[in-house]
Design a protein around this motif. Structure first.
Motif, PDB file in Angstrom:
ATOM      1  N   ILE A 111       0.830  -1.186  -0.162  1.00  0.00           N
ATOM      2  CA  ILE A 111      -0.228   0.034   0.088  1.00  0.00           C
ATOM      3  C   ILE A 111       0.852   1.297   0.002  1.00  0.00           C
ATOM      4  CG2 ILE A 111      -1.893  -0.951   1.163  1.00  0.00           C
ATOM      5  CD1 ILE A 111      -0.931   0.453   3.670  1.00  0.00           C
ATOM      6  N   GLU A 112       0.145   2.249  -0.265  1.00  0.00           N
ATOM      7  CA  GLU A 112       0.699   3.605  -0.236  1.00  0.00           C
ATOM      8  C   GLU A 112      -0.234   4.210   0.643  1.00  0.00           C
ATOM      9  OE1 GLU A 112       0.695   6.978  -2.806  1.00  0.00           O
ATOM     10  OE2 GLU A 112      -0.858   6.306  -3.805  1.00  0.00           O
ATOM     11  N   VAL A 113       0.061   5.327   1.701  1.00  0.00           N
ATOM     12  CA  VAL A 113      -0.955   5.962   2.476  1.00  0.00           C
ATOM     13  C   VAL A 113      -1.028   7.592   2.024  1.00  0.00           C
ATOM     14  CG1 VAL A 113      -1.615   6.296   4.932  1.00  0.00           C
ATOM     15  CG2 VAL A 113      -0.517   4.255   4.579  1.00  0.00           C
ATOM     16  N   VAL A 114      -1.872   7.845   2.056  1.00  0.00           N
ATOM     17  CA  VAL A 114      -1.980   9.510   1.628  1.00  0.00           C
ATOM     18  C   VAL A 114      -3.235   9.900   2.792  1.00  0.00           C
ATOM     19  CG1 VAL A 114      -2.833  11.103  -0.219  1.00  0.00           C
ATOM     20  CG2 VAL A 114      -1.930   9.095  -0.804  1.00  0.00           C
ATOM     21  N   VAL A 115      -2.374  10.705   3.624  1.00  0.00           N
ATOM     22  CA  VAL A 115      -3.302  11.603   4.519  1.00  0.00           C
ATOM     23  C   VAL A 115      -3.704  12.952   4.153  1.00  0.00           C
ATOM     24  CG1 VAL A 115      -3.039  12.432   6.864  1.00  0.00           C
ATOM     25  CG2 VAL A 115      -2.258  10.204   6.398  1.00  0.00           C
ATOM     26  N   ILE A 116      -4.931  13.210   3.985  1.00  0.00           N
ATOM     27  CA  ILE A 116      -5.160  14.435   3.482  1.00  0.00           C
ATOM     28  C   ILE A 116      -5.699  15.404   4.656  1.00  0.00           C
ATOM     29  CG2 ILE A 116      -6.794  15.774   1.939  1.00  0.00           C
ATOM     30  CD1 ILE A 116      -6.757  11.827   1.221  1.00  0.00           C
ATOM     31  N   ASP A 117      -4.981  16.296   5.297  1.00  0.00           N
ATOM     32  CA  ASP A 117      -5.424  17.110   6.176  1.00  0.00           C
ATOM     33  C   ASP A 117      -6.248  18.169   5.666  1.00  0.00           C
ATOM     34  OD1 ASP A 117      -4.220  17.954   9.193  1.00  0.00           O
ATOM     35  OD2 ASP A 117      -4.428  19.614   7.860  1.00  0.00           O
ATOM     36  N   ASP A 118      -7.459  18.133   6.182  1.00  0.00           N
ATOM     37  CA  ASP A 118      -8.428  19.231   5.861  1.00  0.00           C
ATOM     38  C   ASP A 118      -8.425  20.301   6.617  1.00  0.00           C
ATOM     39  OD1 ASP A 118     -10.661  19.932   3.991  1.00  0.00           O
ATOM     40  OD2 ASP A 118     -12.053  19.306   5.434  1.00  0.00           O
ATOM     41  N   GLY A 119      -7.184  21.029   6.509  1.00  0.00           N
ATOM     42  CA  GLY A 119      -7.317  22.417   7.556  1.00  0.00           C
ATOM     43  C   GLY A 119      -7.533  22.151   9.041  1.00  0.00           C
ATOM     44  N   SER A 120      -6.767  20.910   9.378  1.00  0.00           N
ATOM     45  CA  SER A 120      -6.669  20.805  10.995  1.00  0.00           C
ATOM     46  C   SER A 120      -6.060  21.819  11.688  1.00  0.00           C
ATOM     47  CB  SER A 120      -6.013  19.467  11.220  1.00  0.00           C
ATOM     48  OG  SER A 120      -6.877  18.407  10.666  1.00  0.00           O
ATOM     49  N   ALA A 121      -6.700  22.079  12.738  1.00  0.00           N
ATOM     50  CA  ALA A 121      -5.874  23.083  13.714  1.00  0.00           C
ATOM     51  C   ALA A 121      -5.261  22.597  14.907  1.00  0.00           C
ATOM     52  CB  ALA A 121      -6.853  24.135  14.120  1.00  0.00           C
ATOM     53  N   ASP A 122      -4.825  21.320  15.043  1.00  0.00           N
ATOM     54  CA  ASP A 122      -4.743  20.786  16.229  1.00  0.00           C
ATOM     55  C   ASP A 122      -3.376  19.985  15.978  1.00  0.00           C
ATOM     56  OD1 ASP A 122      -5.492  18.498  14.533  1.00  0.00           O
ATOM     57  OD2 ASP A 122      -6.536  17.518  16.148  1.00  0.00           O
ATOM     58  N   GLY A 123      -2.671  20.287  14.683  1.00  0.00           N
ATOM     59  CA  GLY A 123      -1.370  19.748  14.357  1.00  0.00           C
ATOM     60  C   GLY A 123      -1.613  18.263  13.849  1.00  0.00           C
ATOM     61  N   THR A 124      -2.575  17.837  13.226  1.00  0.00           N
ATOM     62  CA  THR A 124      -2.695  16.317  12.732  1.00  0.00           C
ATOM     63  C   THR A 124      -1.555  16.205  11.563  1.00  0.00           C
ATOM     64  OG1 THR A 124      -5.153  16.426  13.007  1.00  0.00           O
ATOM     65  CG2 THR A 124      -4.333  14.883  11.521  1.00  0.00           C
ATOM     66  N   ALA A 125      -1.480  16.911  10.810  1.00  0.00           N
ATOM     67  CA  ALA A 125      -0.575  17.008   9.671  1.00  0.00           C
ATOM     68  C   ALA A 125       0.898  16.717  10.246  1.00  0.00           C
ATOM     69  CB  ALA A 125      -0.656  17.881   8.406  1.00  0.00           C
ATOM     70  N   ARG A 126       1.194  17.642  11.095  1.00  0.00           N
ATOM     71  CA  ARG A 126       2.495  17.635  11.610  1.00  0.00           C
ATOM     72  C   ARG A 126       2.814  16.198  12.522  1.00  0.00           C
ATOM     73  NH1 ARG A 126       3.907  18.625  16.410  1.00  0.00           N
ATOM     74  NH2 ARG A 126       1.899  19.749  16.983  1.00  0.00           N
ATOM     75  N   ILE A 127       1.810  15.649  13.015  1.00  0.00           N
ATOM     76  CA  ILE A 127       2.064  14.380  13.767  1.00  0.00           C
ATOM     77  C   ILE A 127       2.423  13.404  12.861  1.00  0.00           C
ATOM     78  CG2 ILE A 127       0.763  12.601  15.034  1.00  0.00           C
ATOM     79  CD1 ILE A 127      -0.770  14.850  16.320  1.00  0.00           C
ATOM     80  N   VAL A 128       1.506  13.145  11.610  1.00  0.00           N
ATOM     81  CA  VAL A 128       1.887  12.304  10.650  1.00  0.00           C
ATOM     82  C   VAL A 128       3.341  12.520  10.172  1.00  0.00           C
ATOM     83  CG1 VAL A 128       1.202  11.216   8.494  1.00  0.00           C
ATOM     84  CG2 VAL A 128      -0.582  12.129  10.113  1.00  0.00           C
ATOM     85  N   GLU A 129       3.829  13.728   9.716  1.00  0.00           N
ATOM     86  CA  GLU A 129       5.274  13.850   9.119  1.00  0.00           C
ATOM     87  C   GLU A 129       6.051  13.658  10.029  1.00  0.00           C
ATOM     88  OE1 GLU A 129       3.618  17.744   6.116  1.00  0.00           O
ATOM     89  OE2 GLU A 129       4.399  17.929   8.284  1.00  0.00           O
ATOM     90  N   ASP A 130       5.933  13.974  11.238  1.00  0.00           N
ATOM     91  CA  ASP A 130       6.974  13.603  12.235  1.00  0.00           C
ATOM     92  C   ASP A 130       7.188  12.076  12.366  1.00  0.00           C
ATOM     93  OD1 ASP A 130       7.306  16.301  12.869  1.00  0.00           O
ATOM     94  OD2 ASP A 130       6.436  16.594  14.683  1.00  0.00           O
ATOM     95  N   LEU A 131       6.141  11.424  12.062  1.00  0.00           N
ATOM     96  CA  LEU A 131       6.414   9.824  12.160  1.00  0.00           C
ATOM     97  C   LEU A 131       7.159   9.418  11.209  1.00  0.00           C
ATOM     98  CD1 LEU A 131       2.760   8.534  12.733  1.00  0.00           C
ATOM     99  CD2 LEU A 131       4.494   8.765  14.511  1.00  0.00           C
ATOM    100  N   ALA A 132       7.387  10.119  10.019  1.00  0.00           N
ATOM    101  CA  ALA A 132       8.355   9.831   8.954  1.00  0.00           C
ATOM    102  C   ALA A 132       8.558   8.358   8.513  1.00  0.00           C
ATOM    103  CB  ALA A 132      10.017  10.192   9.541  1.00  0.00           C
TER     104      ALA A 132
END
Length: 708
Positions: free
Chosen positions: A373-394
């Motif tokens: 699989i590939e995983v695509v997380v689409i952050d829909d304008g979150s204000a709680d740092g959702t995207a950053r959490i995923v990016e930090d997982l690397a």
């Protein structure tokens, strides 16, 4: 009050109003206050001799104790216990035919239900007397109860004909010489309230149905004497009474008798007094409410029959077709093996809006996937740092796509545009997959006609009462349904928590739409109409975090119900179309409308009539019917749990779950209808998550693995 709160309040008001109408119906039909005791004959030493030896009209008004008799060659016909919708009109027809008047002693319960007959009596010149509200033996009753019986009886008469009356006949009474120490105090008290007590001279005994000739003999006075004759126009089969009257009236008229009202025979002022003002409107309001309650109860009974048929039909279909689905699955299977398994890589789309508490568990569960699989997380304008959490997982194979908040459909479309593979899996940001989930989910795509696959969504946080109830609903109400719909080839919804799509199918129907709040139902119906197969993969399990409070559950189901109604309306033209679209429109849409919209809307009737039956009867049959429905539900639930290999322990709470869920779904659905009819439009309602579903049952949590 904000409009949304009004929409929530109105369904509750309607539910309470229906319950109130049922209670009023039971009240008026004498099923709660009825007292069927009849006192045996008692001594009469306290009854004045002049009353025992006097006439049938007893006057105890103003403290006096006198009686009156009917003059010779005059007969006052009296009819008790009505009006009755069948027999009273026939009695009135015979009286009108022979130009005779009579006195009708009406009960409040019957007058409240058939006010038009009371009005006809008055219009045709007959006199009305009171016979209590619901026919108890007054010698057993307190003064307060006697007052209530008289007042309620008068209220019904006021509402039906706009008059009051001064005539009264006690239930179970007969002639004056039958008065005794138990009934005499009642007679005196009723007189103190301004009423003349009207007893009888001749009892036709028509209630025994002795035959027409005997009724006539019993009702015929001797030697030309006057009489007050007792007959009945209600309380049973009065065919003999009607036939006897048709012979009795002309026969005695030839003998010189006149058939008059009581006050006409006594040459006294009319017993009727017109009512005006507040009293008149109170009476009319009473009759209106009783009539409405009767009419509404008739509608509700039809609704109860409909929900009974729907419940049994749905459970019958689920049991039958789930068994068919299980046999097919075992025979054919969607497992990987020698039958050309699907091994193509998959793009997994994870739309996320403020999912900081859940997103790490979701993404890490995907990393354990047994399928490429590939995983695509689409952050829909979150204000709680959702995207950053995923990016930090690397994590390898995990990408983050950011966008301004535009809603879930837009986020999914953005993900589709960024996906690299032709097979696309969609899941929620609070859901975790088992290692085999993606592989099981995409195996049906070995059939090129399959456009989408529904997975098996399960409740991960089922350790609370609400969670356990939703666990029952997911296993029974959703997954057993999906087996049924799979066999019928009309799957209505690919769950947002676990579903797979062929990219070409998505492109042909224009991708995810924001026309409705149920984008998963909308896209599923669109795929059916485009000719694609939509199937169910029961082994593709996903564990999601269900709402933990009633408020959150309400919000979620409100969105689901309203969105489903929107989707049904959007795709309504499928009913008249040809080909695959028409097949779905004539099979799928009616089933969804019946089982997902109409049935939940009517389901509270089961519990309303349970309460009604417990209060008013028949209690035994009501309880048996209710538990019968519950037994069917329990059987279906147990079967669903066995199919899903779930423990049966949560089913202990099934009775309470059914009662509360029925009311919740009624309120939610009615609120959805109100929103639709008033032109309201709901915005996306984000549920507050706690991140409690870290991994599927049996697997260690993220924290535990890190500690290890």
């Amino acid at each position: 009050m904000p409009p949304l709160r009004l929409r929530r309040l109105l369904p509750l008001v309607l539910l309470l109003a229906m319950m109130a109408m049922l209670m009023l119906r039971g009240y008026v039909h004498s099923e709660i206050l009825a007292d069927h005791r009849i006192r045996a004959e008692a001594p009469a030493d306290r009854v004045p001799r002049q009353i025992l030896d006097g006439g049938p009209v007893v006057d105890t008004r103003g403290g006096r104790a006198t009686s009156l008799d009917v003059p010779d060659h005059r007969i006052v016909l009296t009819f008790d216990d009505g009006p009755d919708p069948k027999w009273t009109p026939e009695v009135l027809d015979v009286l009108k035919k022979h130009h005779a008047h009579a006195v009708f002693f009406i009960t409040g319960t019957m007058a409240s239900r058939y006010p038009d007959l009371v009005q006809r009596m008055v219009d045709e010149g007959h006199e009305i007397g009171l016979h209590t509200f619901n026919h108890p033996d007054l010698s057993y009753q307190s003064k307060r109860r006697i007052d209530w019986e008289l007042t309620q009886n008068q209220l019904a008469l006021e509402g039906a004909a706009g008059i009051r009356t001064s005539l009264f006949r006690p239930p179970y009474s007969s002639s004056a010489d039958a008065l005794d120490n138990a009934s005499w105090p009642v007679t005196r008290y009723v007189g103190s309230r301004g009423y003349l007590t009207v007893l009888t001279t001749a009892d036709s005994e028509d209630w025994r149905r002795p035959g027409v000739r005997q009724v006539i003999r019993n009702a015929t006075p001797k030697a030309g004497r006057g009489a007050i004759v007792l007959m009945h126009d209600s309380g049973g089969d009065r065919a003999q009474t009607v036939r006897a009257l048709d012979t009795y009236l002309p026969g005695l008229r030839k003998q010189g008798y006149a058939f008059q009202n009581l006050t006409e025979a006594l040459e006294a002022p009319s017993a009727h007094t017109p009512v005006t003002g507040a009293d008149l409107w109170k009476g009319r309001a009473w009759v209106f409410l009783v009539t409405t309650a009767d009419d509404l109860t008739g509608v509700l009974v039809v609704g109860l029959a409909a929900i009974g048929v729907l419940v049994l039909a749905r459970f019958g279909l689920m049991l039958l077709l789930s068994a068919v689905h299980t046999r097919r699955t075992r025979r054919r299977g969607f497992t990987r093996g020698p039958d050309a398994p699907v091994t193509a890589p998959v793009s997994v789309l994870v739309p996320a809006y403020n999912e900081a508490k859940c997103i790490e568990n979701t993404v890490r569960s995907l990393m354990r996937s047994e399928h490429p699989i590939e995983v695509v997380v689409i952050d829909d304008g979150s204000a709680d740092g959702t995207a950053r959490i995923v990016e930090d997982l690397a994590l390898p194979g995990v990408r983050v796509v950011r966008q301004h908040n535009a809603g879930k459909p837009a986020a999914l479309n953005r993900g589709i545009a960024n996906a690299r593979h032709d097979l696309i899996v969609m899941m929620d940001g609070d859901t975790v997959f088992e290692p085999a989930t993606v592989g099981e989910l995409v195996q049906p795509f070995a059939d090129p006609a399959v456009g989408a696959v529904a997975g098996n969504a399960k409740v991960g946080n089922k350790d609370t009462l609400i969670g356990a109830w939703q666990h029952i609903e997911y296993v029974m109400g959703f997954n057993l349904d999906r087996r049924m719909y799979d066999v019928l080839r009309c799957m209505p919804t690919i769950p947002g928590a676990v579903g797979a799509f062929r990219r070409s199918a998505l492109n042909r129907v224009g991708g995810m739409s924001d026309d409705t709040l149920a984008e998963d139902t909308d896209i599923t119906m669109a795929l059916h109409r485009d000719g694609w197969k939509v199937v169910y993969a029961e082994k593709a399990r996903a564990w999601t975090e269900a709402p933990e409070s009633v408020q959150q559950l309400w919000s979620q189901r409100y969105r689901w119900c309203y969105g489903t109604m929107q989707a049904i309306w959007k795709h309504r033209r499928a009913v008249v179309e040809k080909g695959p679209s028409g097949r779905f429109g004539r099979v799928g849409l009616p089933l969804v409308s019946l089982f997902m919209v109409l049935a939940p809307l009517l389901a509270p009737l089961i519990d309303l009539f349970l309460v009604y039956g417990l209060l008013f009867g028949p209690t035994g049959r009501t309880v048996a019917a209710w538990f019968g429905v519950l037994a069917v539900q329990a059987g279906c639930a147990a079967y669903a749990f066995v199919l899903d290999r779930e423990r049966l322990t949560p089913l202990i709470s099934l009775p309470l779950q059914q009662i509360l869920y029925r009311q919740l779904m009624y309120v939610v659905l009615l609120q959805s209808w109100i929103t639709a009819l008033t032109g309201g439009r709901l915005r996306w309602q984000k549920l507050r998550r706690k991140g409690q579903v870290a991994a599927p049952p049996g697997e260690s949590t993220v924290a535990e693995r890190s500690a290890a």
